[in-house]
Design an enzyme around this catalytic site. Structure first.
Site, PDB file in Angstrom:
ATOM      1  NE  ARG A  74       7.124 -11.661  -9.866  1.00 58.54           N
ATOM      2  CZ  ARG A  74       6.341 -12.588  -9.315  1.00 58.54           C
ATOM      3  NH1 ARG A  74       6.324 -13.819  -9.807  1.00 58.54           N
ATOM      4  NH2 ARG A  74       5.580 -12.279  -8.294  1.00 58.54           N
ATOM      5  CE  LYS A 119      -0.799  -3.312  -7.440  1.00 57.65           C
ATOM      6  NZ  LYS A 119      -0.739  -4.679  -6.900  1.00 57.65           N
TER       7      LYS A 119
HETATM    8  N1  BES Z   1       3.575  -4.074  -5.404  1.00 57.49           N
HETATM    9  C1  BES Z   1       2.856  -5.292  -5.403  1.00 57.49           C
HETATM   10  C2  BES Z   1       2.965  -6.054  -4.080  1.00 57.49           C
HETATM   11  C3  BES Z   1       2.390  -5.410  -2.854  1.00 57.49           C
HETATM   12  C4  BES Z   1       1.146  -5.789  -2.392  1.00 57.49           C
HETATM   13  C5  BES Z   1       3.108  -4.497  -2.123  1.00 57.49           C
HETATM   14  C6  BES Z   1       0.629  -5.221  -1.248  1.00 57.49           C
HETATM   15  C7  BES Z   1       2.599  -3.922  -0.975  1.00 57.49           C
HETATM   16  C8  BES Z   1       1.353  -4.290  -0.531  1.00 57.49           C
HETATM   17  C9  BES Z   1       3.361  -6.210  -6.514  1.00 57.49           C
HETATM   18  O1  BES Z   1       3.864  -5.569  -7.640  1.00 57.49           O
HETATM   19  C10 BES Z   1       2.231  -7.056  -6.968  1.00 57.49           C
HETATM   20  O2  BES Z   1       1.314  -6.507  -7.486  1.00 57.49           O
HETATM   21  N2  BES Z   1       2.341  -8.352  -6.741  1.00 57.49           N
HETATM   22  C11 BES Z   1       1.348  -9.270  -7.135  1.00 57.49           C
HETATM   23  C12 BES Z   1       2.042 -10.454  -7.773  1.00 57.49           C
HETATM   24  C13 BES Z   1       1.128 -11.372  -8.522  1.00 57.49           C
HETATM   25  C14 BES Z   1       0.515 -10.659  -9.717  1.00 57.49           C
HETATM   26  C15 BES Z   1       1.921 -12.565  -8.979  1.00 57.49           C
HETATM   27  C16 BES Z   1       0.571  -9.692  -5.897  1.00 57.49           C
HETATM   28  O3  BES Z   1       1.146  -9.753  -4.815  1.00 57.49           O
HETATM   29  O4  BES Z   1      -0.633  -9.896  -6.026  1.00 57.49           O
HETATM   30 MN    MN Z   2       2.386  -5.092  -9.032  1.00 59.62          MN
END
Ligand code: BES
Ligand code: MN
Ligand code: ZN
Length: 524
Positions: free
Chosen positions: A371, A297
């Site tokens: 997931r 990230k």
């Molecule tokens: N933990 C994150 C989601 C999240 C985002 C929680 C902002 C709280 C605040 C999750 O694991 C994630 O990174 N999701 C990705 C999914 C994508 C790679 C398909 C996302 O939301 O970008």
């Molecule tokens: Mn994630």
């Protein structure tokens, strides 16, 4: 992480005498708009002379009586308290305003210290409960890791870390007295509000705990300690990284393999003495830190990712609260605990892993780790005979885009059960909204290399994540769907902004009130 129990936080009592006679540091009263100005709300049992003096003071400081507003005033003569805080209720009739009362009470106790008496008029026991919940939740404060004795809590220093932990209950409110005339059932309502507020506080503590301290194993220990401190008959069992690997939990194993802090699945079982209600299973996403893994990230998105275990914290807290309150529903709760890191053994995009039920998944983006962890836990719950499953997860940024930071997205495979969850949220005072699981998006989870791709279309990311999970809420073998609801709390679980109502900055305890209410509704 020290345990939180009713007795270790704020002592709460009921008061039936006039608020004017309460000998406390802070007396909380309520105001409503009156034209451009404000006046004390109806229903305060105060001498006329005191009401007049306070209304004059409200005018002098330009109070508005609007929701979320509050003013602090010196106590007028005839009032024993040292200080008066007047919190705004707005124009909602008191009889309909559970949410307004909860927020107004929270605003008033947020900065308070010492002994506090809350005299906010309410029409019934539900109103009283909202006032007590708001007051206790608003008084929450995270102690932080401070002082010469604090260590960094790194794995090599575990012993030291535990002995130097700052005690919980650092709230500056020491006692809470609540003025009510709701009669006999008041004590039961207050007790329930206390247990709920403790559960919310504990979930907030877990979320706020720095990720170097709250590793998967530290989370396990925090759960064991909290269950012990609560004195409830919950059986806690743990699967460690070797058991997870040997028993085919390829989803959580893959996510955890890039971290030096190995994954765990925790099972909490609450079995009431007698119950005729159908059992419920909870599943929580417990990523103690989500760096994204190799699909790392950007710094700005990573900053709050210690909160990626808020789902696991919520389901654990709600389960313990249900046991404390002896809610007559059998509950089995699964926590999927892992750290998503880009270490040398991290999983790669292109890897194909085998989930607990044999489904193979092509990893496309290591940041879609939630997931995978939840999928394995849903398999386990399904395999162990769950009949109704609720999973809670900080799953997608897409859900925050769709619903904002204060509304939880609810998806499911059974309309009636989804409505039950939404109804519980409404009663509990949490904002939740249904999202669909569109059939047409299912094809975007097809993979040329495995049974399932692990992410779908760029658009509707909350929905494809939901569709991915749906597959694992099914009986192993014939794949009959099991009644299941999915709560995406990515927005509401962590408050990056200023405190509002009864909600502090940082961890919020989102979903705990709804889950407890859902169980209680089931017991009937
Ligand atoms: N933990 C994150 C989601 C999240 C985002 C929680 C902002 C709280 C605040 C999750 O694991 C994630 O990174 N999701 C990705 C999914 C994508 C790679 C398909 C996302 O939301 O970008
Ligand atoms: Mn994630
Ligand atoms: Zn995540």
């Amino acid at each position: 992480m020290s345990p939180r129990t009713v007795s270790s936080t704020i002592s709460t009592s009921l008061a039936t005498k006039s608020p004017a006679d309460l000998d406390v540091d802070t007396l909380v009263l309520a105001s409503v708009p009156d034209g451009e100005a404000a006046r004390l709300a109806d229903g305060h049992d105060l001498p006329n002379k005191v009401v007049k003096a306070l209304n004059a003071a409200l005018a002098a400081v330009n109070a508005t009586g609007k929701p979320a507003s509050q003013v602090a005033l010196p106590a007028p003569s005839g009032v024993k308290a040292r200080r008066v805080v007047v919190t705004g209720l707005g124009d909602t009739p008191v009889a309909e305003g559970g949410d307004v009362l909860r927020r107004a009470a929270g605003v008033a106790t947020r900065g308070a210290t010492g002994s506090v008496a809350v005299a906010i008029p309410h029409a019934d026991v539900a109103g009283l409960a909202a006032v007590v919940e708001g007051a206790l939740m608003g008084a929450y404060a995270y102690p932080g890791i401070r002082g010469a004795k604090a260590t960094d809590g790194s794995t090599g220093d575990r012993k030291n870390k535990r002995s130097s932990e700052t005690p919980a209950g650092s709230t500056k409110v020491t006692s809470l007295s609540v003025v009510t005339s709701t009669g006999k059932s008041a004590a039961v309502a207050v007790r329930r509000a206390e247990v709920l507020a403790d559960a919310v506080s504990w979930a907030r503590d877990l979320v706020n705990t720095p990720p170097n301290r709250l590793t998967p194993q530290a989370f396990v220990e925090a759960v064991q300690e909290q269950v012990k401190a609560a004195g409830v008959k919950i059986a806690v069992t743990v699967l460690d990284e070797n058991e997870l690997r040997e028993q085919g939990f390829g989803g959580i194993t893959g996510v955890g393999q890039g971290s030096a802090n190995p994954p765990r699945i925790v099972r909490l079982s609450w079995t009431p003495k007698s119950s005729s209600a159908a059992p419920v299973a909870f599943v929580g996403k417990g990523i103690t830190f989500d760096s994204g893994g190799l699909n790392i990230k950007p710094g700005s998105s990573m900053a709050t990712m210690k909160s990626d275990m808020a789902g696991a914290a919520a389901v654990a807290a709600a389960t313990i609260a249900a046991a404390v309150l002896d809610v007559r529903v059998p509950v089995t709760t699964y926590l999927g605990l892992a750290e998503n890191m880009p270490g040398g053994n991290a999983q790669r995009p292109g890897d194909v892993v085998t989930m607990r039920d044999g489904t193979t998944v092509e990893i496309l983006d290591t940041d879609a780790e939630g997931r995978m962890v939840l999928g394995d836990c849903l398999c386990l719950a399904s395999q162990e005979g769950a009949e109704r499953i609720v999973d809670v997860a900080t799953l997608t940024g897409a859900c925050v885009v769709a619903l904002g930071t204060r509304v939880t997205g609810v998806m499911g495979n059974d309309e009636a059960f989804t409505q039950e969850v939404l109804g519980a949220a409404q009663t509990a005072g949490e904002q939740m909204w249904p999202l669909p699981l569109p059939e047409d998006l299912r094809a975007s989870l097809d993979s040329p290399f495995a049974d399932l791709a692990h992410k779908g279309d760029r658009w509707g990311g909350a929905l494809t994540a939901g569709l991915f999970l749906e597959r694992f809420a099914a009986t192993p073998g014939d794949r009959t769907p099991i009644t299941w609801a999915h709560l995406d709390i990515a927005g509401p679980s962590y408050n990056e902004g200023a405190p509002w109502g009864h909600v502090p900055k940082g961890g919020t305890g989102a979903a705990v009130p709804t889950l407890l209410t859902l169980l209680e509704n089931h017991a009937h």
